[in-house]
Structures are given as structure tokens and as C-alpha cells.
Motif scaffolding. Structure first.
Motif, PDB file in Angstrom:
ATOM      1  N   LEU A 198      11.145   2.521  -0.610  1.00  0.00           N
ATOM      2  CA  LEU A 198       9.956   1.848  -1.127  1.00  0.00           C
ATOM      3  C   LEU A 198       9.751   0.494  -0.454  1.00  0.00           C
ATOM      4  CD1 LEU A 198      10.222   2.622  -4.965  1.00  0.00           C
ATOM      5  CD2 LEU A 198       8.711   3.682  -3.267  1.00  0.00           C
ATOM      6  N   GLU A 199      10.840  -0.191  -0.137  1.00  0.00           N
ATOM      7  CA  GLU A 199      10.718  -1.479   0.550  1.00  0.00           C
ATOM      8  C   GLU A 199      10.105  -1.304   1.933  1.00  0.00           C
ATOM      9  OE1 GLU A 199      13.551  -5.233   2.006  1.00  0.00           O
ATOM     10  OE2 GLU A 199      14.423  -3.501   0.967  1.00  0.00           O
ATOM     11  N   LEU A 200      10.575  -0.295   2.672  1.00  0.00           N
ATOM     12  CA  LEU A 200      10.019  -0.040   3.999  1.00  0.00           C
ATOM     13  C   LEU A 200       8.546   0.343   3.919  1.00  0.00           C
ATOM     14  CD1 LEU A 200      10.350   0.382   7.062  1.00  0.00           C
ATOM     15  CD2 LEU A 200      11.073   2.725   6.560  1.00  0.00           C
ATOM     16  N   LEU A 201       8.203   1.224   2.983  1.00  0.00           N
ATOM     17  CA  LEU A 201       6.808   1.651   2.849  1.00  0.00           C
ATOM     18  C   LEU A 201       5.916   0.492   2.409  1.00  0.00           C
ATOM     19  CD1 LEU A 201       7.237   5.166   1.181  1.00  0.00           C
ATOM     20  CD2 LEU A 201       6.798   4.637   3.584  1.00  0.00           C
ATOM     21  N   SER A 202       6.431  -0.400   1.588  1.00  0.00           N
ATOM     22  CA  SER A 202       5.639  -1.554   1.148  1.00  0.00           C
ATOM     23  C   SER A 202       5.321  -2.474   2.324  1.00  0.00           C
ATOM     24  CB  SER A 202       6.394  -2.327   0.065  1.00  0.00           C
ATOM     25  OG  SER A 202       6.643  -1.517  -1.060  1.00  0.00           O
ATOM     26  N   TYR A 203       6.331  -2.776   3.129  1.00  0.00           N
ATOM     27  CA  TYR A 203       6.091  -3.623   4.299  1.00  0.00           C
ATOM     28  C   TYR A 203       5.112  -2.964   5.266  1.00  0.00           C
ATOM     29  CZ  TYR A 203      10.065  -6.500   2.816  1.00  0.00           C
ATOM     30  OH  TYR A 203      10.912  -7.326   2.125  1.00  0.00           O
ATOM     31  N   ALA A 204       5.303  -1.668   5.491  1.00  0.00           N
ATOM     32  CA  ALA A 204       4.409  -0.949   6.405  1.00  0.00           C
ATOM     33  C   ALA A 204       2.984  -0.905   5.862  1.00  0.00           C
ATOM     34  CB  ALA A 204       4.930   0.464   6.647  1.00  0.00           C
ATOM     35  N   LEU A 205       2.851  -0.752   4.549  1.00  0.00           N
ATOM     36  CA  LEU A 205       1.522  -0.693   3.944  1.00  0.00           C
ATOM     37  C   LEU A 205       0.799  -2.028   4.070  1.00  0.00           C
ATOM     38  CD1 LEU A 205      -0.192   1.389   2.457  1.00  0.00           C
ATOM     39  CD2 LEU A 205       0.654   0.466   0.305  1.00  0.00           C
ATOM     40  N   ILE A 206       1.528  -3.128   3.933  1.00  0.00           N
ATOM     41  CA  ILE A 206       0.902  -4.451   4.086  1.00  0.00           C
ATOM     42  C   ILE A 206       0.398  -4.635   5.512  1.00  0.00           C
ATOM     43  CG2 ILE A 206       1.385  -6.935   4.078  1.00  0.00           C
ATOM     44  CD1 ILE A 206       3.290  -6.449   1.757  1.00  0.00           C
ATOM     45  N   THR A 207       1.145  -4.133   6.485  1.00  0.00           N
ATOM     46  CA  THR A 207       0.698  -4.266   7.880  1.00  0.00           C
ATOM     47  C   THR A 207      -0.556  -3.446   8.160  1.00  0.00           C
ATOM     48  OG1 THR A 207       2.131  -2.446   8.635  1.00  0.00           O
ATOM     49  CG2 THR A 207       3.065  -4.674   8.653  1.00  0.00           C
ATOM     50  N   MET A 208      -0.857  -2.460   7.296  1.00  0.00           N
ATOM     51  CA  MET A 208      -2.052  -1.637   7.485  1.00  0.00           C
ATOM     52  C   MET A 208      -3.277  -2.218   6.790  1.00  0.00           C
ATOM     53  SD  MET A 208      -0.933   0.783   9.396  1.00  0.00           S
ATOM     54  CE  MET A 208      -2.228   2.021   9.341  1.00  0.00           C
ATOM     55  N   LEU A 209      -3.104  -3.282   6.021  1.00  0.00           N
ATOM     56  CA  LEU A 209      -4.234  -3.872   5.299  1.00  0.00           C
ATOM     57  C   LEU A 209      -5.354  -4.350   6.231  1.00  0.00           C
ATOM     58  CD1 LEU A 209      -2.557  -5.855   2.371  1.00  0.00           C
ATOM     59  CD2 LEU A 209      -4.104  -3.901   2.195  1.00  0.00           C
ATOM     60  N   PRO A 210      -5.050  -4.983   7.373  1.00  0.00           N
ATOM     61  CA  PRO A 210      -6.163  -5.389   8.260  1.00  0.00           C
ATOM     62  C   PRO A 210      -7.027  -4.223   8.709  1.00  0.00           C
ATOM     63  CG  PRO A 210      -4.143  -6.525   8.884  1.00  0.00           C
ATOM     64  CD  PRO A 210      -3.763  -5.523   7.839  1.00  0.00           C
ATOM     65  N   MET A 211      -6.461  -3.029   8.808  1.00  0.00           N
ATOM     66  CA  MET A 211      -7.252  -1.860   9.165  1.00  0.00           C
ATOM     67  C   MET A 211      -8.023  -1.329   7.963  1.00  0.00           C
ATOM     68  SD  MET A 211      -6.018   1.884  10.536  1.00  0.00           S
ATOM     69  CE  MET A 211      -5.304   1.213  12.027  1.00  0.00           C
ATOM     70  N   GLY A 212      -7.416  -1.372   6.780  1.00  0.00           N
ATOM     71  CA  GLY A 212      -8.036  -0.761   5.620  1.00  0.00           C
ATOM     72  C   GLY A 212      -9.095  -1.594   4.938  1.00  0.00           C
TER      73      GLY A 212
END
Length: 488
Positions: A50-64
Motif C-alpha cells: 500500500l505504501e508503494l501504491l500510494s507513492y506511485a498514485l501521488i506521482t500520477m496526480l499531475p496526469m489525472g
């Protein structure tokens, strides 16, 4: 706040929250499929995943975020238009910009917040994600036995089991080859049954075997032809604790991972200045000695006046010098050409420019400029997508997830293709970073202005009946023109 503005704002917040979770869920699935190979078979805890997915998800915010704003705006204005609420507001004398005023304020706040998010939170998430991915890749797979196959996940050991009970974990028909000794001796262990498990801290391999034999081969020397002896030991119960490395989750310092994506705008500005000085210094250190000491060592005017690239020792122009060489005999010309060739080879050998280092500095410079402009352009992109989505929703007058999703995907694909093309050109140095990273904004901004103008004037831009009426009107005018021409 006016009641009408509260109504519009309440109508917007619902689709905004819903589209946020929908888009983030889609991006999360994309991230999960991308990293699934790194996560499987490592025995990772749910917290680490969950920690890895959370960090990765935050990095996708500029696209989303741009897509979220686009879809939410289309759904909100489409719902208001479909329920005739938009028509009622316009009938009361409210213009479309006035209706959109509370939404514009909310989106402006989101756009400003997105800058701080992409400038502070996203770089931190990139650091943590890179560090965590490295730690996961470095971690060895968990010990999982398959019936009849050798497990080679432990260095200098091979373990084969006949069968493993899935409920109790009991192993039967166990065979272990152990080559961990430094003197080259090998130990072979066979047992009827047993347990092989990692300790709770994953630092030891606990081996418990029942009813077996151990064969140890010892050599008197290190050479292959040295004498060897074989010893046999029978046991009813054997317990071994083997120190293990690489099975526990060791965390590295995230600050060790540094690139353009892990830095904020102030750090990027500092890097850009430093890299520009580095590239210019490397070029000057390389080309100036080459020109002065090798190519034009007898012409001091070349560097001061680059257009005068000539060798005029005797007062000849380059063409006259070539003509004079052509009038020489064969041996003299051969001597001149050999001298020129040797000097060219010497210039190449003395060329001190480190091409690989210079290219790396140049690539880092391009990437730093790209990331700098990305942080600035994101808030603008969010506003542009909102100004595209709100007028489109007012024009199509369709809510829900049908037509709005189709239109949003079309615009987002166009935006994504343009952005990727511009970013690729900027990273390669073909375009300046400002052109590559702002290309999508330059193209979509006029579309946003046009759609806002059309929606403000109640255009039937996406209304099929409007196009049918225009077509019939054109046919009538064409028929009248033909009749008038025939009557003449």
C-alpha cells in the motif's frame, strides 16, 4: 453567497469527488499492473504494498487532475442543462460566465494547490517510490517449494522436496545440496520429512529434518585432483539454523535517489544554472585548445573572427592556396597531404572533449528544464480543461457518465499525444523546453475560448438538429439560386 451559486457549487462537488475516485482507480490499476512482477513472490506485507501504491498514485496526480476537472465540469453543466436548470438560470438573466463563477473560484483554488502539490509532494513521493522499489527488487523471493523441483533461491544451496503439505507445511522426501563452505567441501542431506522455514525476522533459515542421512565430502587440498574422503551420518532429528541475507526488508535512504523528478522548482533552477555553466565550460575547454593549438596554431585571428577561417600565411586565399598546391609536383603534394592528414589525426587524438559526460550533462539540463516547465504548466492546464469542459457540458446538455466520458477521453487523448510529443522534443533538445511543455496549452487555449464564446451565445455546436437545420437552410438557398439563374 447567492442561493443559485450554492446550487451550482453543490452540483459540482458531487461529480468532482466521483470523477476523482474513478480516474484515480483507473490509474491505480495501471500502476498495479506495471509493478506486479516486482511485488509477486517477495512475501511483502500489505503495508509495504500500500505504501508503494500510494507513492506511485501521488506521482500520477499531475496526469489525472486535468482529466478530472474536464470530466467533472462536463458532467455538472450537462446535468444542469439536461434538467433545464441551466435554461432557467439564463431565463432569469444570468449569463454563463456568471453561472460558472463559483466553479471558477473552486477550480482556481485547485489549480493553485496543484502547483504546491507538484512542487513539494510529488518530488517527495518520487524519492520514496524509487527507494522502495529498489529495496523490493533487492529483496530475495520467499522460500516456496514446488513438488519435485529444485529451489535455488539461497546462495550455494539447492533444495528439492517431493511434496509439501499446503496446510501444515510438512515436507517429504527432502534433498539438500550445501556448498557454503569456503574450502569447496559439499554436504548432501537426505531426509524422509521435515520443515524448512524462515525465522520471524527473516535473518535465519530454520531447518528441522527427521529420519535422514548426511554425506560430507572432504578434500585434503584445493585442487580437483586432491584426495577426498566421504563421511556418512545417520540421524533421527536434525536442527540447523542457517544465517540468511536479503530476505528481510532493508530500507535505504530516499535522499540517495536524485534526479529532475525528485526536485522542487528552486532546486531545478539551481541545477539549470549549474548545468549550463558545466556544458559551456566543457565546450570552451575542448574546442578552444583544439582551434588554437592544432587546427589554426599560426592564425590567431580565427577565434576573434570566426568568419575568417582561412590560412593566409603567405597572403593567399584558400582558393589560391589550393591552386598553388595543384601546381606542385606529385612528391611535394603527397608531402603536403601527409602532413595535413597527420595533423588531423593528432587533432582528433588530442581532442579533450569528453563526449559521454557532456551528453549526460546536456540531457540532465534538458530534463531539468522540462520538469521546471511541467510544474508551472499544470495549473494552467487545469484551468484550460475546466474552460473546455464547462462550455461543452452547457452545449451538449447531457449528464451522467455516457457522452461526457466519450468527449473527455477524446480531448484527453489529444492533450496526451500533444504533451508527449512536445516533451519528447524538449528532452531531445530539438525544441526549447518552453515550446515543448506549453504546446498543448497553446493549442487547447483557443479551443477553450471558442467553446466558451459558443456556449455563452447558446450555440448548437453539438446539437444534431442544429446541423440538420443549417443543411436544410443551405439547400433552400442553393435551390433558390438555381431557380433565379434559370429564370434569367
Amino acid at each position: 453567497m447567492k442561493t443559485i451559486h450554492k446550487l451550482v457549487l453543490k452540483s459540482y462537488l458531487g461529480p468532482l469527488v466521483m470523477t476523482f475516485f474513478i480516474i484515480m482507480f483507473i490509474l491505480l490499476m495501471n500502476i498495479l499492473w506495471r509493478y506486479i512482477d516486482e511485488l509477486v513472490g517477495k512475501g511483502l506485507s500489505m503495508g509495504i504494498i500500500l505504501e508503494l501504491l500510494s507513492y506511485a498514485l501521488i506521482t500520477m496526480l499531475p496526469m489525472g487532475l486535468p482529466l478530472i476537472m474536464l470530466l467533472a465540469a462536463i458532467m455538472t453543466m450537462g446535468n444542469l442543462g439536461e434538467n433545464y436548470e441551466l435554461l432557467a438560470m439564463k431565463s432569469a438573466g444570468m449569463s454563463l460566465p456568471r453561472i460558472m463563477k463559483p466553479l471558477t473560484v473552486v477550480v482556481s483554488i485547485v489549480a493553485i494547490a496543484s502547483f504546491f502539490l507538484v512542487n513539494n509532494l510529488v518530488p517527495y513521493s518520487y524519492k520514496q517510490m524509487y527507494s522502495l522499489r529498489y529495496d523490493i527488487r533487492k529483496q530475495k523471493q520467499t522460500i516456496e517449494f514446488q513438488d519435485g523441483l529444485f529451489f535455488n533461491g539461497i546462495e550455494d544451496m539447492s533444495i528439492r522436496v517431493g511434496h509439501q503439505n499446503p496446510e501444515t507445511g510438512l515436507l517429504t522426501d527432502v534433498l539438500i545440496y550445501d556448498n557454503r563452505t569456503s574450502n569447496g567441501n559439499m554436504t548432501t542431506t537426505m531426509a524422509d520429512s521435515g520443515y524448512i522455514r524462515l525465522s520471524d525476522d527473516k535473518k535465519f533459515l530454520r531447518v528441522t529434518l527427521y529420519n535422514g542421512e548426511t554425506y560430507e565430502q572432504t578434500r585434503s587440498g584445493q585442487n580437483w585432483y586432491a584426495k577426498s574422503a566421504l563421511s556418512r551420518h545417520v540421524f533421527d532429528l536434525q536442527k540447523i539454523n542457517i544465517p540468511m541475507e536479503g530476505f528481510d526488508m532493508a530500507r535505504t535512504d530516499a535522499d540517495l535517489y536524485s534526479n529532475a523528478q525528485t526536485k522542487n522548482i528552486a532546486e531545478l533552477e539551481n541545477d539549470i544554472q549549474t548545468l549550463e555553466l558545466t556544458v559551456n565550460s566543457a565546450t570552451t575547454r575542448s574546442y578552444e585548445p583544439l582551434l588554437k593549438e592544432q587546427l589554426f596554431q599560426k592564425d590567431n585571428t580565427v577565434l576573434a573572427l570566426p568568419d575568417s577561417l582561412m590560412y593566409d600565411k603567405e597572403g593567399f586565399s584558400p582558393i589560391e592556396a589550393l591552386d598553388s598546391i595543384a601546381r606542385l609536383d606529385i612528391r611535394a603534394r603527397e608531402k603536403i597531404w601527409n602532413t595535413a592528414r597527420n595533423r588531423a589525426k593528432g587533432s582528433r587524438n588530442m581532442f579533450s572533449f569528453d563526449e559521454s559526460a557532456a551528453k549526460e550533462s546536456l540531457n540532465q539540463l534538458y530534463r531539468s528544464k522540462v520538469e521546471w516547465h511541467r510544474k508551472i504548466s499544470l495549473p494552467v492546464s487545469i484551468m484550460i480543461f475546466f474552460l473546455i469542459g464547462a462550455p461543452l457540458g452547457a452545449i451538449i446538455r447531457k449528464g451522467g457518465l455516457g457522452m461526457p466520458i466519450v468527449i473527455s477521453i477524446i480531448f484527453f487523448v489529444i492533450y496526451y499525444i500533444i504533451s508527449l510529443t512536445g516533451e519528447k522534443m524538449a528532452k531531445e533538445g530539438t525544441w526549447e523546453a518552453i515550446y515543448g511543455m506549453w504546446l498543448s496549452a497553446f493549442i487547447l487555449a483557443p479551443i477553450a475560448v471558442y467553446l466558451t464564446y459558443q456556449a455563452t451565445n447558446d450555440s448548437g455546436l453539438l446539437d444534431l438538429d442544429w446541423y440538420i437545420g443549417k443543411y436544410k437552410h443551405f439547400k433552400e438557398k442553393l435551390r433558390a439560386h438555381r431557380e433565379a439563374k434559370r429564370n434569367k
